[in-house]
Structures are given as C-alpha cells and as structure tokens.
Design a protein around this motif. Structure first.
Motif, mmCIF file in Angstrom:
data_model
loop_
_atom_site.group_PDB
_atom_site.id
_atom_site.type_symbol
_atom_site.label_atom_id
_atom_site.label_comp_id
_atom_site.label_asym_id
_atom_site.label_seq_id
_atom_site.Cartn_x
_atom_site.Cartn_y
_atom_site.Cartn_z
ATOM 1 N N LEU A 1 109.185 -121.617 -81.340
ATOM 2 C CA LEU A 1 108.819 -122.742 -80.481
ATOM 3 C C LEU A 1 107.483 -122.544 -79.754
ATOM 4 O O LEU A 1 106.687 -123.495 -79.667
ATOM 5 N N PRO A 2 107.158 -121.331 -79.249
ATOM 6 C CA PRO A 2 105.846 -121.165 -78.608
ATOM 7 C C PRO A 2 104.682 -121.509 -79.537
ATOM 8 O O PRO A 2 103.669 -122.050 -79.077
ATOM 9 N N SER A 3 104.811 -121.218 -80.823
ATOM 10 C CA SER A 3 103.751 -121.570 -81.778
ATOM 11 C C SER A 3 103.659 -123.079 -81.950
ATOM 12 O O SER A 3 102.555 -123.642 -82.035
ATOM 13 N N ILE A 4 104.803 -123.769 -82.005
ATOM 14 C CA ILE A 4 104.799 -125.230 -82.126
ATOM 15 C C ILE A 4 104.119 -125.859 -80.917
ATOM 16 O O ILE A 4 103.244 -126.736 -81.053
ATOM 17 N N LEU A 5 104.490 -125.417 -79.726
ATOM 18 C CA LEU A 5 103.935 -126.008 -78.498
ATOM 19 C C LEU A 5 102.445 -125.694 -78.349
ATOM 20 O O LEU A 5 101.672 -126.554 -77.926
ATOM 21 N N GLU A 6 102.054 -124.470 -78.701
ATOM 22 C CA GLU A 6 100.640 -124.106 -78.582
ATOM 23 C C GLU A 6 99.808 -124.835 -79.633
ATOM 24 O O GLU A 6 98.669 -125.246 -79.357
ATOM 25 N N TYR A 7 100.343 -125.008 -80.822
ATOM 26 C CA TYR A 7 99.648 -125.762 -81.870
ATOM 27 C C TYR A 7 99.424 -127.197 -81.405
ATOM 28 O O TYR A 7 98.325 -127.759 -81.577
ATOM 29 N N LYS A 8 100.448 -127.789 -80.817
ATOM 30 C CA LYS A 8 100.342 -129.151 -80.291
ATOM 31 C C LYS A 8 99.275 -129.222 -79.189
ATOM 32 O O LYS A 8 98.449 -130.140 -79.150
ATOM 33 N N LYS A 9 99.268 -128.216 -78.328
ATOM 34 C CA LYS A 9 98.313 -128.176 -77.218
ATOM 35 C C LYS A 9 96.885 -128.056 -77.725
ATOM 36 O O LYS A 9 95.974 -128.706 -77.205
ATOM 37 N N ARG A 10 96.673 -127.244 -78.755
ATOM 38 C CA ARG A 10 95.315 -126.968 -79.227
ATOM 39 C C ARG A 10 94.787 -128.018 -80.201
ATOM 40 O O ARG A 10 93.574 -128.237 -80.260
#
Length: 481
Positions: free
Chosen positions: A371-380
């Motif tokens: 999930l941290p990768s999904i959220l960070e990908y969305k953020k970036r």
C-alpha cells in the motif's frame, strides 16, 4: 566422527571480543560468518561468545562441537547455481546464563570484550516490568544486558576505554534506539546511578541496523547426503543464500574497527537505515506479497516457478521496476541493482519457497508492504499503479477461498476473515455487486488505517481488475496488465 577441534585440522583460538545474544541459524549464517571472514582477511583476531538468551536453547550442542559448524551457501551467483561450504571456527564457546550466571558475568570482566550482537526475535527487545537486577538471570534480553553492562562499568571503575559497541540485529524499527531506551529505563528503575548512565552515553555506542539474508536453517531433508559429503557428523550445519546485506548506522570509530566493506562484504555504513529499510520492505517483501495471490490463482505454487514463468514473471518484474522503484528515494541505479538481486534470489534453485507460506496474514502484509507504494505512486504521478491495483484485486479474489474447485486454506486475523466473508456475501454474480465487494474491503480501516475508497481512482481500478479476474479467470485477466 563428530566435528570438533580434535577433528578439524584448521582449528584456531582467538581472543574473545564479541558477546552475542543468540546462537541460532541466522546469526551463525550472517554475523558470525562475517567475523570469520574478518579473521581470515583483515586480521581481526577475535572470537564470539554465544549467550543463550532464553531458558531453552542450543549452546550445549554448540559446545559439544567446540563452537564449530559447517556453513553452506547455496543459490544463484552471476546467474549460475553455486553451492559452497566451509567450517566456521569463530565461536569460542556458548554460555547458558540460566545454568552459569557467574560465567556469563565474567565475560564482562574481559578487557578485550568490545562488541555486543543480538538477534532475540522481534519480541526480544521489550521492557519487562518484573525484571529485577538481583535475578540470576533477569528474564528479558535488555535486562540481562543492563546487568552485564553495569558489571563491566563497576569492574573497570567507569573506564571510558572499556565501553562497547552495541549492534542489535532484531527486525524492528530503530532496534538500537529502542534497546538503549529500555536499558536507560531499567537503570533509572534500579537506581544504578548517574555515573553508569554517563558511561553508557559516552563510552558505549548503539547502532541501528537492517539485516537481509534468507537462511532456511538446518537442512534436515539432506543431512545424510551432507554427512557423506563432509565425512563427519555436524549437528549444527546451517544453510543460507549467497546474498547478504547488513546496513549499520555506525560511528566512524566502529567503521574503522570492523572494516567489513574492505574485504568485499556487503556491509553499508550509513547515517540513516530508513531508506534501506523502505527499499527492502517495498521491493523484496512487497514483491512477495503482490506476487502471491496472482501467481497462486494462476495455478503456480512456488516463488521460483512464479518469477521464471513467462507471464507471471513479467508481471512481477514490471510491477517492481515500473511501479515500486519510482516511489523510492535512493538512486535509481542502486534500486535497480537491488531489484535485480531480489529477482535472482527468488529464482534460487536450492530453496523451495511455497507461495502459501507467504500468504499468511496477506491483508496486514499488503498494508505495510504494498500500500505505501500505491499511495506514493499516486502522490508522485497522480495515477494509479495498475499492476499493484491488480494485485490488490487478486488478493480480494484470493480471499474468496477458491482456486478453481480447490479450497484455499486462508490464514489471517479473525477480523480480516470476517470482513472478507461479509464482503463476498454481497456478490450475486453481477458487476455492480463486485464493486460493492471492493468498496466493502477498501473501507476496512482497521487494516488499512484509512478508507481506501477516498484514494481517487483506486476503487474503480480494483473493481475493473476484480471483474476481469472473476469473469475470465487469472490466466486471461493478467494479460490485460
């Protein structure tokens, strides 16, 4: 004939410099092997005293063999299978403080003792309010160490040169910081005095670490073959992979004393282990967690088969390189090198890693690892990483509990299983009800620490993939991503 210093011609004795809490497979395959290498290549001239941290342990077996054991390193090296073995002679002896507490304390009186290593499991670095300084020994590892440190402080009258470097290997966040905090808490509770606390703060160092090596342990299934190959009996054989990484927040003094990098070992001395921990958790552990439901529902049972499969292997490699690596802050070349090593490790022909053994607690694992990768990908990027979203959909499908006609033995927190069973109860065969399943799962804040339906585009992406998996099966659905 059993392995011992009488039967091992290359046996050498070294001054005891390392006190190690833990005598298990990982430390012997990782840290002890590294000190063994320092003796061979950097004239470290030191040995390890292994302390049994709990009442039941293996120091008696270790002492029967005079601390000697055979280490097998097996896996892919430069893309080719390689198996090597070597006798490790760095452990001088083992001590059981439950049977020989005075012998344990006597190691604190040794002026050469300089390094404290530990691996007492994730639960080992914990405060026990029932610990008292008069116990022989106290129950917890931090309390045992506090008593030992205070005895050393007293023995040498606070001599600054008799401080020690404390390097825990437990897999918890800020392991050394937490250990020091508990020791100071015990020192205050036990009234050990300002002098001891000052000595602890000025003469001793505490280094946070990250460790990484797969260690399957004692090779029970092939021990007869090993005994025949070695020509002697070894009850302490340990196996591990070639890959190894030790990241240490080390002061300059420690870096000079333990020159692991200079002899070719993958030890990184850094100011902060956090980005390396994120790298390992997101790439290695995250890839495992993202892979399991996709590969298992495809009809595959092991990690190696998965990464070598032309379709599933391509899926997980693209998920790592295209969707996970862009969310991390270390240099891209460094991240890609690590990712390449991870794929090679997953392909280790000597390790049969079952997907179902990784599937335990998939939902909390997904929350911390993927999930941290999904959220960070969305953020970036503003978009949703489609392969990771597909993996989330596959995880939901996995928890339906069926692979074709075969029942899946789901193993997770009871609340998760109840939540997923309730979500799937909403499914009546049409696409709209599958969206209800997804919304129900993504709203499970107890697991996700948030309502994932509020992440723009995620509900729609997961629903689309889940409909595809449910209607077409995994083998066709994966082709769309």
């Amino acid at each position: 004939m059993q392995l011992s210093k009488k039967t091992f011609q290359g046996y050498r004795e070294y001054p005891e410099k390392v006190l190690q809490f833990g005598e298990g497979n990982f430390l012997r395959c990782f840290v002890d092997w590294m000190f063994h290498e320092l003796n061979k290549k950097a004239d470290f001239n030191g040995s390890v005293v292994a302390v049994q941290p709990i009442d039941k342990g293996m120091v008696n077996l270790l002492n029967e063999q005079d601390g000697l054991y055979t280490l097998y390193l097996r896996g892919l090296k430069d893309g080719k299978p390689e198996s090597t073995h070597e006798t490790i002679d760095v452990i001088s002896r083992g001590i059981n403080p439950y049977e020989d507490f005075s012998g344990y304390l006597q190691t604190a009186e040794n002026p050469d003792m300089r390094y404290i290593i530990s691996n007492t499991t994730e639960a080992g670095i914990a405060y026990d309010e029932n610990d008292v300084p008069t116990a022989t020994p106290p129950n917890s590892y931090p309390a045992k160490l506090t008593v030992w440190l205070n005895h050393r402080y007293t023995t040498f009258a606070g001599d600054q040169s008799k401080g020690v470097h404390i390097i825990p290997c437990e897999l918890i966040e800020k392991n050394a910081d937490n250990l020091k905090r508990i020791i100071l808490q015990l020192a205050a509770k036990w009234n050990l005095g300002e002098g001891f606390v000052n000595w602890l703060n000025t003469a001793c160092t505490f280094s946070n670490t990250l460790v990484d090596r797969i260690v399957p342990g004692y090779p029970r299934e092939r021990i007869a073959e090993i005994t025949e190959e070695l020509g002697y009996e070894d009850k302490q054989v340990v196996e591990g992979e070639h890959f190894h990484l030790w990241v240490i927040e080390a002061p300059e003094e420690l870096q000079k004393e333990l020159p692991f990098p200079s002899i070719g070992l993958d030890v990184l001395y850094v100011k902060d282990v956090t980005p390396y921990k994120s790298r390992k958790v997101r790439i290695l552990n995250g890839a495992h967690t993202a892979l399991v439901p996709v590969a298992y529902l495809y009809g595959i049972d092991t990690v190696r088969e998965s990464v070598e499969h032309p379709v599933v292997g391509k899926f997980i490699k693209e998920a790592i390189f295209d969707e996970i690596i862009p969310t991390l802050d270390l240099p891209k070349a460094e991240l890609e090198k690590f990712a390449g090593e991870v794929i090679e490790r997953f392909s280790n022909p000597y390790i049969k890693h079952l997907l179902m053994s990784i599937a335990l607690n998939s939902f909390p694992k997904f929350e911390t690892r993927v999930l941290p990768s999904i959220l960070e990908y969305k953020k970036r990027t503003g978009g949703i990483p489609q392969k990771l979203a597909f993996s989330l959909a596959a995880t939901i499908a996995f928890y339906k509990g069926k692979r074709g006609e075969e029942a899946i033995a789901l193993n997770d927190d009871a609340a998760v299983l109840v939540q997923l069973k309730g979500a799937w109860a909403k499914y009546d065969g049409d696409d709209e009800s599958l969206e209800d399943v997804v919304r129900e799962v993504l709203s499970f804040e107890r697991n996700w620490k948030m309502d994932l339906n509020k992440v723009e585009g995620l509900t729609e992406a997961v629903t689309k993939h889940l409909i595809n998996i449910e209607k077409n099966g995994m083998q066709k659905a994966i082709e769309t991503v």
